[in-house]
Design a protein around this motif. Structure first.
Motif, short mmCIF file in Angstrom:
data_model
loop_
_atom_site.label_atom_id
_atom_site.label_comp_id
_atom_site.label_asym_id
_atom_site.label_seq_id
_atom_site.Cartn_x
_atom_site.Cartn_y
_atom_site.Cartn_z
N MET A 81 -147.73 -68.03 -92.62
CA MET A 81 -146.12 -68.60 -92.51
C MET A 81 -145.22 -67.64 -93.34
O MET A 81 -144.17 -67.62 -92.88
N PRO A 92 -142.69 -63.82 -91.02
CA PRO A 92 -141.22 -63.54 -90.73
C PRO A 92 -140.21 -63.40 -91.77
O PRO A 92 -139.34 -62.60 -91.63
N PHE A 93 -140.69 -64.41 -92.78
CA PHE A 93 -139.83 -64.39 -93.97
C PHE A 93 -139.80 -63.01 -94.54
O PHE A 93 -138.93 -62.45 -95.12
N PHE A 133 -131.00 -64.50 -95.63
CA PHE A 133 -130.87 -65.20 -94.39
C PHE A 133 -130.50 -66.65 -94.64
O PHE A 133 -130.64 -67.29 -93.39
N GLY A 134 -130.40 -67.15 -95.55
CA GLY A 134 -130.26 -68.56 -96.10
C GLY A 134 -131.14 -69.44 -95.23
O GLY A 134 -130.99 -70.40 -94.74
N ALA A 135 -132.39 -68.92 -95.71
CA ALA A 135 -133.58 -69.99 -95.28
C ALA A 135 -134.49 -70.21 -96.13
O ALA A 135 -135.63 -70.54 -96.04
N PRO A 173 -136.45 -74.10 -95.46
CA PRO A 173 -137.75 -74.09 -94.82
C PRO A 173 -138.85 -73.56 -95.47
O PRO A 173 -139.80 -73.95 -95.38
N LEU A 174 -138.48 -72.46 -96.32
CA LEU A 174 -139.72 -71.65 -96.97
C LEU A 174 -140.11 -72.62 -98.34
O LEU A 174 -141.25 -72.66 -98.28
N GLY A 189 -142.06 -75.33 -96.70
CA GLY A 189 -143.28 -74.84 -96.12
C GLY A 189 -144.22 -74.77 -97.36
O GLY A 189 -145.59 -75.09 -97.16
N SER A 240 -127.57 -72.26 -89.66
CA SER A 240 -127.77 -70.99 -88.79
C SER A 240 -129.02 -70.82 -87.92
O SER A 240 -129.89 -71.76 -88.00
N ALA A 272 -130.93 -68.31 -87.95
CA ALA A 272 -132.28 -68.15 -88.64
C ALA A 272 -132.69 -69.30 -89.30
O ALA A 272 -133.88 -69.39 -89.30
N ASN A 273 -131.99 -70.18 -89.77
CA ASN A 273 -132.36 -71.60 -90.23
C ASN A 273 -133.27 -72.48 -89.46
O ASN A 273 -134.35 -72.73 -89.74
N ALA A 320 -136.44 -70.55 -88.80
CA ALA A 320 -137.46 -70.68 -89.82
C ALA A 320 -137.93 -72.01 -89.99
O ALA A 320 -139.19 -72.29 -90.07
N TRP A 321 -137.14 -73.30 -89.72
CA TRP A 321 -137.81 -74.54 -89.48
C TRP A 321 -138.95 -74.54 -88.44
O TRP A 321 -139.80 -75.14 -88.77
N TRP A 334 -140.63 -72.49 -87.20
CA TRP A 334 -141.74 -71.62 -87.34
C TRP A 334 -142.77 -72.30 -88.56
O TRP A 334 -143.93 -72.48 -88.20
N VAL A 335 -141.97 -72.79 -89.52
CA VAL A 335 -142.71 -73.51 -90.61
C VAL A 335 -143.47 -74.81 -90.17
O VAL A 335 -144.87 -74.88 -90.06
#
Lengths: 646, 33
Positions: A391, A394-395, A460-462, A465-466, A469, B2, B4-5, B8-9, B11-12
């Motif tokens: 997981m 990519p981050f 990247f403003g994510a 989700p991280l 996760g 975005s 990327a967001n 990312a979701w 992917w998770v």
């Protein structure tokens, strides 16, 4: 009670020893080192140091309560000045966020489950076959023992000797508790190091994910070494990274010691030491070649000092320091230990350990296969490494891209070449594809990957989700741990006796109990059920089909008289045969004792049905049973005599 | 949200689902009455 006291003393001794080493190397006075990090470093260096010193006690046959107690008291005291200084800088408790409180509550829950597992008698197969069995032998004799068996006998035993030491003081429960405590120490070091780059909540989350990884849950309270070795990998990698980024020679020595402790704990430590040392030379950066070479020499000397003991012990007993890998080329003390040509037979044990071809494509695909669709040979399903490693990818790549200008100068950058080198060498040249062999490297992956992933997610403003996760992985892994811990909690709640717990967990445990009750120390029983080694109070010999040669297991090599003669040389008086429901074993041992029975040279003195345990965790035997028979052997029987020694 | 967001979701969720699916028989066994 003695178990708890013994583990407390050993913990203080380990921390004291490691703290003293840190101070000696001039690292402990660093004001930037927070208490958690200092504790983690001390645990890593102290666990290794404790094992190193206990080896000396055992080598002079002084692994007895009084000398062990004296040693641990001295070591605990040695670290006192450093602790006093360090504790004086302890920050005042701040107001905890709700997230930190939730994570701390989770940690407390995991600790409760871990303690329920830690106070139970050991039931893991490998632990019973050798980790705890060898520790028990060393504790019982007060000395080093040598078992002439490849893979799990004549191997580096730095961690097992700490099990033996704590057992001398506190008995069986001290041993299992100590394993849990030392597994948690790896989480402490991970947390302490992560705090340099991450908030306390992210650091704690990383540590909790590590502790709840199925492979870690499975290995933490057992005698398996990988979870504890993680301390050495983490310490060695970060110490060398720090040395290369301006930290100085003290960190090089710390890295060498950690690599040496891994060498002394498992043969794959030799690969780790090589991979880390090679990374020191290969890493891009401004460091001049001469400085790298100087570091490499000091690193190697420290690794040798810390790691050479068990290789010397192997050489002393066999003539081969890495028995039996060099047996073909070195003069053996006793050729019967590993006869010429035996290596081509012994590789048979690896048949169940490899599943995919050794190609570059499969090396790249291995982490994906191990995570999502592991073949049984990987042993990765219920005891795998969880989904977080994949997981994070990519981050972490996003983070590395964002900080690409500063990556090479980062203290954790050395982890990448080290990991690639180790994985490549082990994948292409190693005999086993089990994920277990990569478990010691997971904290380094989580640390470096976790930091890079955090940076990437922020940029990247994510982060949501991280964070989600992490939370989901933690919840799922904890659910897995709850399933694993269920039978331990049930045992505590139901007041199940040790014997009953063992009987429900280990095939043929009740047969071992019968042997203990009816045979004495003058007798020696041969058997093929590796997991009962630890349970046997009487002398025994494990007739392994691939890893020992003193009773040659190769088909057609020995006739009945030949096997009987080999058993006579080993002082074997009885055999424990275990076979599927009411049948006889068709192994070399089973066939031999049956043939001896026909010749009037052996007779069954006990027969019983015993459950065939297929899953300890799910607490079922599938209803199938085994038949266990104890044979009294007469290896000097006239029917055998004319042919003995032929 | 975005790109990327969103990625990312996805992917998770994908990684968790992909990992969990191998335990389906085990989970069914545990949840079975």
């Amino acid at each position: 009670m003695m178990a708890v006291v013994a583990v407390l003393l050993f913990s203080l001794a380990g921390l004291g020893c490691g703290g003293a080493v840190l101070d000696l190397l001039g690292l402990g006075r660093n004001r930037n080192m927070a208490v958690a990090e200092r504790l983690g470093w001390s645990a890593a260096l102290g666990l290794g140091g404790l094992g190193w010193l206990l080896f000396i006690l055992a080598a002079i046959s002084r692994l007895r309560p009084l000398p062990v107690l004296l040693l641990v008291v001295i070591l605990a005291t040695a670290g006192y000045p450093g602790w006093r200084r360090s504790l004086a800088t302890l920050p005042k408790p701040a107001n905890l966020s709700w997230l930190m409180m939730a994570l701390l509550a989770t940690a407390a829950l995991v600790a409760v489950l871990a303690m329920a597992e830690a106070v139970a008698p050991p039931t893991d197969g490998d632990s019973l076959a050798y980790h705890f069995a060898l520790a028990r032998q060393m504790a019982d004799t007060g000395a080093l023992v040598f078992v002439p068996r490849a893979i799990d006998g004549a191997v580096p035993l730095l961690l097992q000797i700490t099990y033996a030491g704590v057992r001398v003081l506190g008995g069986e429960m001290a041993m299992t508790l100590w394993c849990t405590v030392t597994a948690w120490a790896s989480a402490l070091l991970l947390y302490g190091l992560a705090r340099r780059w991450l908030s306390s909540a992210w650091s704690l989350a990383l540590a909790l994910v590590w502790l709840s990884i199925p492979a870690v849950v499975y290995g933490a309270n057992s005698g398996q070494v990988e979870v504890r070795i993680a301390l050495f990998v983490l310490a060695g990698t970060v110490a060398l990274g720090r040395a290369m980024t301006g930290g100085g020679m003290g960190w090089v020595i710390a890295a060498g010691l950690a690599a040496g402790f891994f060498m002394a704990s498992k043969y794959t430590g030799l690969l780790f030491a090589f991979a880390l040392g090679a990374s020191l030379l290969l890493m891009p950066g401004k460091m001049p070649l001469m400085a790298r070479l100087r570091f490499a020499v000091v690193f190697s000397v420290a690794a040798l000092v810390a790691g050479v003991q068990w290789y010397g012990w192997n050489w002393f007993n066999t003539g081969d320091p890495v028995f039996p890998m060099l047996a073909r080329w070195l003069p053996m003390r006793d050729p019967a230990l590993w006869p010429p040509g035996f290596e081509s037979w012994s590789v048979g044990w690896t048949e169940g350990e490899t599943a995919v071809p050794r190609t570059l494509a499969w090396l790249m695909a291995y982490p994906l296969a191990a995570t999502f669709a592991p073949p049984p040979q990987f042993e990765a399903g219920r005891v795998g490494w969880g989904p977080l490693v994949i997981m994070l990818i990519p981050f972490a790549l996003a983070g590395l891209w964002h900080r690409r200008a500063r990556v090479v100068g980062h203290p954790l950058a050395i982890a990448l070449p080290m990991l690639v080198l180790f994985a490549a060498i082990w994948f292409f040249a190693g005999p086993s594809q089990r994920v277990r062999h990569y478990v010691p490297f997971l904290p380094v992956v989580l640390l470096a990957g976790g930091i890079a992933a955090h940076r990437g997610a922020v940029h990247f403003g994510a982060t949501r989700p991280l964070t989600a996760g992490f939370a989901v992985v933690l919840v799922l892994q904890l659910a897995g741990e709850a399933v694993y811990a269920k039978r331990y909690v049930t045992r505590l709640a139901g007041g199940q006796s040790r014997e009953e717990f063992l009987r429900r967990s280990i095939s043929a445990a009740d047969a071992a109990a019968w042997v203990n009750a009816h045979l004495g120390s003058e007798e020696r029983v041969v058997h093929e059920i590796r997991q009962i080694n630890y349970l046997l109070d009487v002398p025994y010999y494990l007739f392994h089909s691939y890893q020992q040669a003193l009773i040659d297991p190769r088909p057609g090599m020995l006739d009945t008289a030949g096997v009987a003669a080999a058993m006579a040389r080993l002082g074997i008086t009885h055999a424990l045969e275990v076979a599927p429901n009411s049948t006889h074993s068709n192994s070399v041992m089973g066939s031999t004792v049956q043939a001896m029975g026909v010749m009037g040279c052996a007779r069954v003195i006990h027969e019983q049905v015993t459950p065939d345990i297929t899953s300890r965790t799910l607490d079922h035997s599938g209803g199938s049973t085994l038949t266990a028979r104890v044979w009294a052997l007469d290896t000097g029987c006239p029917a055998l005599t004319p042919r003995v020694g032929r | 949200m975005s790109v990327a967001n969103v990625l990312a979701w996805l992917w998770v969720i994908g990684v968790v689902a992909g990992w969990l699916i191998q335990f389906r028989p085990l989970i069914e066994g545990i949840l079975a009455p």
